[in-house]
Write a protein that holds these residues in place. Structure first.
Motif, PDB file in Angstrom:
ATOM      1  N   LEU A   1      15.602  74.383 -22.782  1.00  7.30           N
ATOM      2  CA  LEU A   1      16.069  73.868 -21.489  1.00  7.30           C
ATOM      3  C   LEU A   1      17.015  74.856 -20.814  1.00  7.30           C
ATOM      4  CD1 LEU A   1      16.662  70.126 -22.418  1.00  7.30           C
ATOM      5  CD2 LEU A   1      14.987  70.969 -20.764  1.00  7.30           C
ATOM      6  N   LEU A   2      17.952  75.423 -21.587  1.00  8.21           N
ATOM      7  CA  LEU A   2      18.883  76.393 -21.017  1.00  8.21           C
ATOM      8  C   LEU A   2      18.163  77.660 -20.549  1.00  8.21           C
ATOM      9  CD1 LEU A   2      22.075  76.232 -23.261  1.00  8.21           C
ATOM     10  CD2 LEU A   2      21.891  75.664 -20.829  1.00  8.21           C
ATOM     11  N   GLU A   3      17.199  78.120 -21.322  1.00  8.75           N
ATOM     12  CA  GLU A   3      16.429  79.296 -20.917  1.00  8.75           C
ATOM     13  C   GLU A   3      15.671  79.020 -19.614  1.00  8.75           C
ATOM     14  OE1 GLU A   3      14.021  80.100 -24.283  1.00  8.75           O
ATOM     15  OE2 GLU A   3      15.703  80.795 -25.531  1.00  8.75           O
ATOM     16  N   ALA A   4      15.119  77.819 -19.495  1.00 10.98           N
ATOM     17  CA  ALA A   4      14.405  77.458 -18.270  1.00 10.98           C
ATOM     18  C   ALA A   4      15.365  77.380 -17.082  1.00 10.98           C
ATOM     19  CB  ALA A   4      13.688  76.125 -18.459  1.00 10.98           C
ATOM     20  N   ALA A   5      16.576  76.888 -17.313  1.00 11.70           N
ATOM     21  CA  ALA A   5      17.567  76.842 -16.236  1.00 11.70           C
ATOM     22  C   ALA A   5      17.859  78.243 -15.716  1.00 11.70           C
ATOM     23  CB  ALA A   5      18.843  76.167 -16.724  1.00 11.70           C
ATOM     24  N   GLY A   6      17.860  79.238 -16.613  1.00  8.76           N
ATOM     25  CA  GLY A   6      18.043  80.619 -16.191  1.00  8.76           C
ATOM     26  C   GLY A   6      16.868  81.150 -15.395  1.00  8.76           C
ATOM     27  N   ARG A   7      15.655  80.713 -15.755  1.00  6.57           N
ATOM     28  CA  ARG A   7      14.452  81.163 -15.051  1.00  6.57           C
ATOM     29  C   ARG A   7      14.318  80.526 -13.678  1.00  6.57           C
ATOM     30  NH1 ARG A   7      11.970  80.057 -19.993  1.00  6.57           N
ATOM     31  NH2 ARG A   7      10.822  78.273 -19.131  1.00  6.57           N
ATOM     32  N   TYR A   8      14.850  79.304 -13.550  1.00  9.61           N
ATOM     33  CA  TYR A   8      14.680  78.558 -12.299  1.00  9.61           C
ATOM     34  C   TYR A   8      16.057  78.234 -11.713  1.00  9.61           C
ATOM     35  CZ  TYR A   8      10.211  77.841 -14.682  1.00  9.61           C
ATOM     36  OH  TYR A   8       9.037  78.022 -15.367  1.00  9.61           O
ATOM     37  N   PRO A   9      16.687  79.194 -11.058  1.00  9.78           N
ATOM     38  CA  PRO A   9      18.040  78.973 -10.538  1.00  9.78           C
ATOM     39  C   PRO A   9      18.122  77.920  -9.441  1.00  9.78           C
ATOM     40  CG  PRO A   9      17.159  81.078  -9.763  1.00  9.78           C
ATOM     41  CD  PRO A   9      16.208  80.572 -10.793  1.00  9.78           C
ATOM     42  N   ASP A  10      16.964  77.558  -8.851  1.00  6.72           N
ATOM     43  CA  ASP A  10      16.977  76.519  -7.821  1.00  6.72           C
ATOM     44  C   ASP A  10      16.772  75.124  -8.406  1.00  6.72           C
ATOM     45  OD1 ASP A  10      14.367  76.956  -8.593  1.00  6.72           O
ATOM     46  OD2 ASP A  10      13.531  76.627  -6.588  1.00  6.72           O
ATOM     47  N   ALA A  11      16.738  75.022  -9.737  1.00  6.01           N
ATOM     48  CA  ALA A  11      16.550  73.718 -10.389  1.00  6.01           C
ATOM     49  C   ALA A  11      17.903  73.052 -10.610  1.00  6.01           C
ATOM     50  CB  ALA A  11      15.818  73.882 -11.710  1.00  6.01           C
ATOM     51  N   GLY A  12      18.100  71.902  -9.985  1.00  7.98           N
ATOM     52  CA  GLY A  12      19.341  71.161 -10.206  1.00  7.98           C
ATOM     53  C   GLY A  12      19.325  70.383 -11.502  1.00  7.98           C
ATOM     54  N   MET A  13      18.134  69.938 -11.907  1.00  3.20           N
ATOM     55  CA  MET A  13      17.982  69.195 -13.161  1.00  3.20           C
ATOM     56  C   MET A  13      16.682  69.608 -13.826  1.00  3.20           C
ATOM     57  SD  MET A  13      19.457  65.344 -12.498  1.00  3.20           S
ATOM     58  CE  MET A  13      18.092  64.767 -11.489  1.00  3.20           C
ATOM     59  N   LEU A  14      16.719  69.606 -15.157  1.00  2.00           N
ATOM     60  CA  LEU A  14      15.540  69.934 -15.950  1.00  2.00           C
ATOM     61  C   LEU A  14      15.402  68.895 -17.058  1.00  2.00           C
ATOM     62  CD1 LEU A  14      17.409  72.796 -15.511  1.00  2.00           C
ATOM     63  CD2 LEU A  14      15.127  73.733 -15.938  1.00  2.00           C
ATOM     64  N   ALA A  15      14.180  68.615 -17.441  1.00  2.00           N
ATOM     65  CA  ALA A  15      13.935  67.611 -18.475  1.00  2.00           C
ATOM     66  C   ALA A  15      12.909  68.122 -19.468  1.00  2.00           C
ATOM     67  CB  ALA A  15      13.448  66.306 -17.855  1.00  2.00           C
ATOM     68  N   PRO A  16      13.003  67.702 -20.724  1.00  2.00           N
ATOM     69  CA  PRO A  16      11.998  68.085 -21.723  1.00  2.00           C
ATOM     70  C   PRO A  16      10.757  67.218 -21.627  1.00  2.00           C
ATOM     71  CG  PRO A  16      13.587  66.628 -22.714  1.00  2.00           C
ATOM     72  CD  PRO A  16      14.041  66.828 -21.292  1.00  2.00           C
TER      73      PRO A  16
ATOM     74  N   GLY B   1      15.741  59.628 -16.669  1.00  2.00           N
ATOM     75  CA  GLY B   1      17.141  59.731 -17.060  1.00  2.00           C
ATOM     76  C   GLY B   1      17.362  59.678 -18.556  1.00  2.00           C
ATOM     77  N   ALA B   2      16.293  59.542 -19.353  1.00  2.00           N
ATOM     78  CA  ALA B   2      16.450  59.508 -20.811  1.00  2.00           C
ATOM     79  C   ALA B   2      16.995  60.820 -21.346  1.00  2.00           C
ATOM     80  CB  ALA B   2      15.119  59.182 -21.478  1.00  2.00           C
ATOM     81  N   CYS B   3      16.669  61.942 -20.672  1.00  2.00           N
ATOM     82  CA  CYS B   3      17.178  63.251 -21.094  1.00  2.00           C
ATOM     83  C   CYS B   3      17.134  64.195 -19.901  1.00  2.00           C
ATOM     84  CB  CYS B   3      16.347  63.801 -22.245  1.00  2.00           C
ATOM     85  SG  CYS B   3      17.035  65.333 -22.954  1.00  2.00           S
ATOM     86  N   LEU B   4      18.281  64.655 -19.465  1.00  2.00           N
ATOM     87  CA  LEU B   4      18.384  65.517 -18.285  1.00  2.00           C
ATOM     88  C   LEU B   4      19.396  66.620 -18.535  1.00  2.00           C
ATOM     89  CD1 LEU B   4      18.635  62.820 -15.452  1.00  2.00           C
ATOM     90  CD2 LEU B   4      16.676  64.338 -15.846  1.00  2.00           C
ATOM     91  N   LEU B   5      18.987  67.857 -18.329  1.00  2.00           N
ATOM     92  CA  LEU B   5      19.931  68.975 -18.290  1.00  2.00           C
ATOM     93  C   LEU B   5      20.335  69.160 -16.836  1.00  2.00           C
ATOM     94  CD1 LEU B   5      21.300  71.318 -19.935  1.00  2.00           C
ATOM     95  CD2 LEU B   5      19.478  72.774 -19.014  1.00  2.00           C
ATOM     96  N   ILE B   6      21.650  69.084 -16.579  1.00  2.28           N
ATOM     97  CA  ILE B   6      22.143  69.068 -15.202  1.00  2.28           C
ATOM     98  C   ILE B   6      23.198  70.158 -15.026  1.00  2.28           C
ATOM     99  CG2 ILE B   6      23.149  67.635 -13.387  1.00  2.28           C
ATOM    100  CD1 ILE B   6      22.444  65.168 -15.046  1.00  2.28           C
ATOM    101  N   ARG B   7      23.149  70.843 -13.908  1.00  8.84           N
ATOM    102  CA  ARG B   7      24.217  71.777 -13.549  1.00  8.84           C
ATOM    103  C   ARG B   7      25.442  70.941 -13.161  1.00  8.84           C
ATOM    104  NH1 ARG B   7      21.608  76.737 -13.134  1.00  8.84           N
ATOM    105  NH2 ARG B   7      19.357  76.541 -12.702  1.00  8.84           N
ATOM    106  N   ARG B   8      26.500  71.056 -13.956  1.00  7.63           N
ATOM    107  CA  ARG B   8      27.624  70.135 -13.827  1.00  7.63           C
ATOM    108  C   ARG B   8      28.284  70.205 -12.450  1.00  7.63           C
ATOM    109  NH1 ARG B   8      33.124  70.444 -14.752  1.00  7.63           N
ATOM    110  NH2 ARG B   8      34.109  68.454 -15.319  1.00  7.63           N
TER     111      ARG B   8
END
Length: 293
Positions: free
Chosen positions: A97-112, A154-161
């Protein structure tokens, strides 16, 4: 995984049965965890503390979104990982998830990818808050790689705080239900992408976060009915038909006559939530809460 990049937030309420597996999976991923306990009547707080989580003990049940707001405000990492207590990250999921957040800087939230006990992939193809052209049928094809979706669970979300805080977090007027849909809608309206990450996987028990009971079924269905009407008004959408309330009243009576308590409580809760909305009652007032957590 970069040090000090991510903190998991787990909101618990009578979740002692499922917390050990959830927290063990997070520990295995090297993710520090804050458990926000919503006045559990079981050993949830003890279980969380014994497994190394930082515990925030709320005096009252603040609800899902408000509980997460409390935990996220306390965290100090660039990313937070919202995790339901009945969800278990699979190995490598947090790093993916963190690696994907780096690849997609325009993503506010990511989920598995969220896999149910049956092996079925859980996706949210439709939402009350989605424009009709983005709503998908229940037979939508599962993504074969990373994909932008209109909504994430909302069961699992990686969010830019920082972004989460800038948007005001989960709507504090909602006690339960539609708070994740509402946040996804606001993220999209702010120009942020919602990304489903193929390489990250989690198992989800769905509905096992708290011990079931007829009274809890009434309460959850009350909030589902109330929250549906709240978000419909918030976004200028049509309100549910009053006929649905009459149908739920009739079903509650019918199931009561044949002593089907679970279904009686469920339909009674749906009708009661709709009627409470019509009287101008709020979800927070029902739970004895104030406007801010």
């Amino acid at each position: 995984m970069p040090a000090n990049a991510i903190t998991a937030i787990v909101v618990s309420h009578d979740s002692a049965e499922v917390l050990p597996a959830c927290l063990a999976a997070l520990a295995g991923e090297g993710v520090p965890t804050i458990v926000v306990d919503n006045a559990s009547g079981d050993d949830s707080r003890v279980v969380a503390a014994q497994r190394g989580a930082r515990v925030i003990a709320n005096a009252r049940n603040e609800g899902y979104g408000r509980g997460n707001n409390i935990g996220i405000a306390t965290a100090a990492t660039p990313y937070v990982l919202v995790v339901n207590p009945d969800l278990e990250l699979r190995p490598g999921a947090a790093a993916a998830l963190l690696e994907a957040a780096g690849r997609y800087p325009d993503a506010g939230m990511l989920a598995p990818r969220i896999v149910e006990p049956s092996g079925r992939l859980f996706l949210q193809p439709r939402s009350l808050l989605s424009p009709s052209h983005l709503n998908r049928s229940r037979t939508m094809a599962a993504p074969e790689g990373d994909a932008c979706l209109p909504f994430l669970s909302g069961a699992c979300l990686l969010i830019r705080r920082e972004l989460f805080l800038a948007l005001g977090g989960f709507d504090p007027a909602i006690f339960l239900f539609y708070e994740d849909d509402d946040l996804c809608r606001r993220m999209r309206d702010a120009g942020q992408a919602l990304v489903h990450v193929h390489e990250a996987e989690a198992g989800h028990g769905r509905g096992r976060s708290s011990t079931p009971s007829p009274q809890r079924r009434f309460k959850t269905r009350w909030h589902l009915a109330w929250s549906e009407r709240y978000v419909a008004r918030k976004y200028g959408l049509p309100q549910p038909s009053p006929v649905r309330t009459l149908e739920n009243l009739a079903k509650a009576l019918g199931y009561g006559l044949i002593l089907r308590r679970e279904k009686m409580f469920a339909h009674a809760g749906s009708a009661a939530g709709a009627l409470a909305w019509g009287r101008g009652e709020t979800a927070l007032a029902r739970e004895g809460l104030t406007a801010l957590p």
